[in-house]
Enzyme design. Structure first.
Site, PDB file in Angstrom:
ATOM      1  N   GLU A 151       3.840 -18.142  37.861  1.00 48.53           N
ATOM      2  CA  GLU A 151       3.665 -16.753  37.410  1.00 48.53           C
ATOM      3  C   GLU A 151       4.663 -15.773  38.031  1.00 48.53           C
ATOM      4  O   GLU A 151       4.275 -14.802  38.694  1.00 48.53           O
ATOM      5  CB  GLU A 151       2.217 -16.320  37.669  1.00 48.53           C
ATOM      6  N   ASN A 192       5.761 -22.166  35.818  1.00 44.93           N
ATOM      7  CA  ASN A 192       4.524 -22.083  35.046  1.00 44.93           C
ATOM      8  C   ASN A 192       4.106 -20.620  34.916  1.00 44.93           C
ATOM      9  O   ASN A 192       4.157 -19.871  35.890  1.00 44.93           O
ATOM     10  CB  ASN A 192       3.447 -22.873  35.803  1.00 44.93           C
ATOM     11  N   HIS A 228      -3.991 -19.560  28.422  1.00 45.49           N
ATOM     12  CA  HIS A 228      -5.321 -18.967  28.574  1.00 45.49           C
ATOM     13  C   HIS A 228      -5.471 -17.954  27.434  1.00 45.49           C
ATOM     14  O   HIS A 228      -5.036 -16.809  27.537  1.00 45.49           O
ATOM     15  CB  HIS A 228      -5.459 -18.280  29.934  1.00 45.49           C
ATOM     16  N   GLU A 256      -2.664 -25.142  31.074  1.00 47.11           N
ATOM     17  CA  GLU A 256      -3.949 -24.598  31.532  1.00 47.11           C
ATOM     18  C   GLU A 256      -4.783 -24.107  30.343  1.00 47.11           C
ATOM     19  O   GLU A 256      -5.364 -23.028  30.375  1.00 47.11           O
ATOM     20  CB  GLU A 256      -3.723 -23.452  32.524  1.00 47.11           C
ATOM     21  N   ASP A 258      -7.333 -22.986  27.774  1.00 51.58           N
ATOM     22  CA  ASP A 258      -8.709 -22.664  27.418  1.00 51.58           C
ATOM     23  C   ASP A 258      -8.669 -21.484  26.459  1.00 51.58           C
ATOM     24  O   ASP A 258      -7.695 -20.733  26.421  1.00 51.58           O
ATOM     25  CB  ASP A 258      -9.613 -22.390  28.632  1.00 51.58           C
TER      26      ASP A 258
END
Length: 337
Positions: A151, A192, A228, A256, A258
């Site tokens: 990030e 990432n 996300h 990641e 979701d």
């Protein structure tokens, strides 16, 4: 080469409820389908049984136990017990591991954030942390990659302010990547980030960073796209965006995944979530450079979403009772249609 006749036969005779996500990912040309997990969950025997199901999950990402606060809580004093437990769980089942992560602005011990280190000292600290962390797991696990930098950007594409950026500028990125490469030359090294699923300022910034690193000879093997996402809001440009990164000659991975909703869940929301999971998986399937997909834990029982986004949740492919949701079928459809 994938045996497409066998795949078609498998799909025809296998109910969606019995589909195997990792098998389907490999049949679609990917290296793995995986999930994040965390140490407290390993005491839940029913959870561990499914976590160990390598037909669904052949890759594991430790959610927290390899981060800086967990691995170097005091300067120069390293503790790997949490990460080692996740690694042992994966190794027992022959699962790949994604190292997560070396350098992040969050979950730092106070000695890092409040140390008032000068550039040279913090550079040495970053080098030592990355080298020690990566070297500890070299050869001990079936490693798929390391999220070396996590990030680095704000949503507008500017670099995020942090103790690292404020002291070292962007050089912390090169320092960390070089240290990781020296510690384990065989590991794939990733940057990432979130909100880079579709085209836009942040994804453009990541593209430009990768170009700059490659032109400077800094090791970079891939970009992790966290994903996300929110039900009904999957970017329409997700496949085009993955293709942009692929043109740089690097890997991409959905790291990641979701897809959360405003609670309570409804049949309509679950149906849309199914479509959204299918869209993301299909975009990866269509992009040769997309090597795999990891969900950010597989069950709502242990999802991070409700604790972070008030009133939201139900983001995972299994519900809180470890029962498959329509989202699971969406993943299957993404790989097979």
């Amino acid at each position: 080469m994938v045996n497409f006749l066998f795949l078609a036969l498998f799909i025809a005779i296998t109910p969606l409820a019995n589909a195997q996500l990792h098998f389907l990912a490999v049949a679609a040309g990917k290296e793995y389908f995986g999930t994040a997990t965390d140490n407290p969950e390993l005491s839940d025997s029913a959870y561990v049984t499914q976590l160990s199901n390598t037909t669904d999950f052949n890759q594991i990402t430790p959610g927290n136990s390899m981060k800086w606060d967990a691995t170097e809580p005091s300067r120069g004093i390293f503790t790997f017990s949490g990460g080692d437990a996740i690694a042992a769980q994966a190794t027992k089942n022959g699962q790949l591991v994604r190292g997560h992560n070396c350098v992040w602005h969050n979950q730092l011990p106070a000695w890092v954030t409040n140390g008032n280190f000068d550039n040279a000292t913090l550079t040495s600290i970053v080098q030592n942390h990355c080298s020690t962390l990566v070297a500890h797991y070299k050869g001990k696990i079936a490693l798929v990659s390391w999220d070396v930098i996590n990030e680095p950007f704000n949503d507008d594409g500017t670099f995020r302010t942090s103790v690292f950026f404020n002291t070292m500028g962007t050089s912390y990125i090169q320092v960390a990547l070089n240290a990781a490469r020296a510690a384990d030359p065989g590991a794939k090294l990733y940057i990432n980030d979130f909100n880079i699923e579709g085209t836009g300022a942040k994804s453009t910034a990541m593209l430009n960073l990768v170009k700059s690193l490659k032109s400077s000879g800094v090791p970079i093997d891939g970009v992790g796209i966290q994903a996300h996402l929110i039900v009904g809001q999957v970017p329409s440009t997700i496949q085009a965006n993955l293709a942009q990164f692929a043109t740089l000659g690097i890997e991409v991975a959905i790291t990641e995944l979701d897809i959360r909703m405003t609670l309570p869940s409804t049949a309509a929301l679950l149906a849309q979530q199914r479509k959204d999971y299918q869209t993301v998986i299909a975009a990866c399937k269509a992009t040769k450079a997309c090597v795999g997909v990891t969900v950010w834990d597989w069950t709502d029982k242990y999802s991070w979403i409700p604790g972070t986004f008030s009133g939201q949740g139900a983001a995972c492919p299994w519900d809180e009772n470890l029962v498959k949701k329509p989202a699971y079928d969406g993943i299957v459809a993404g790989f097979t249609t």
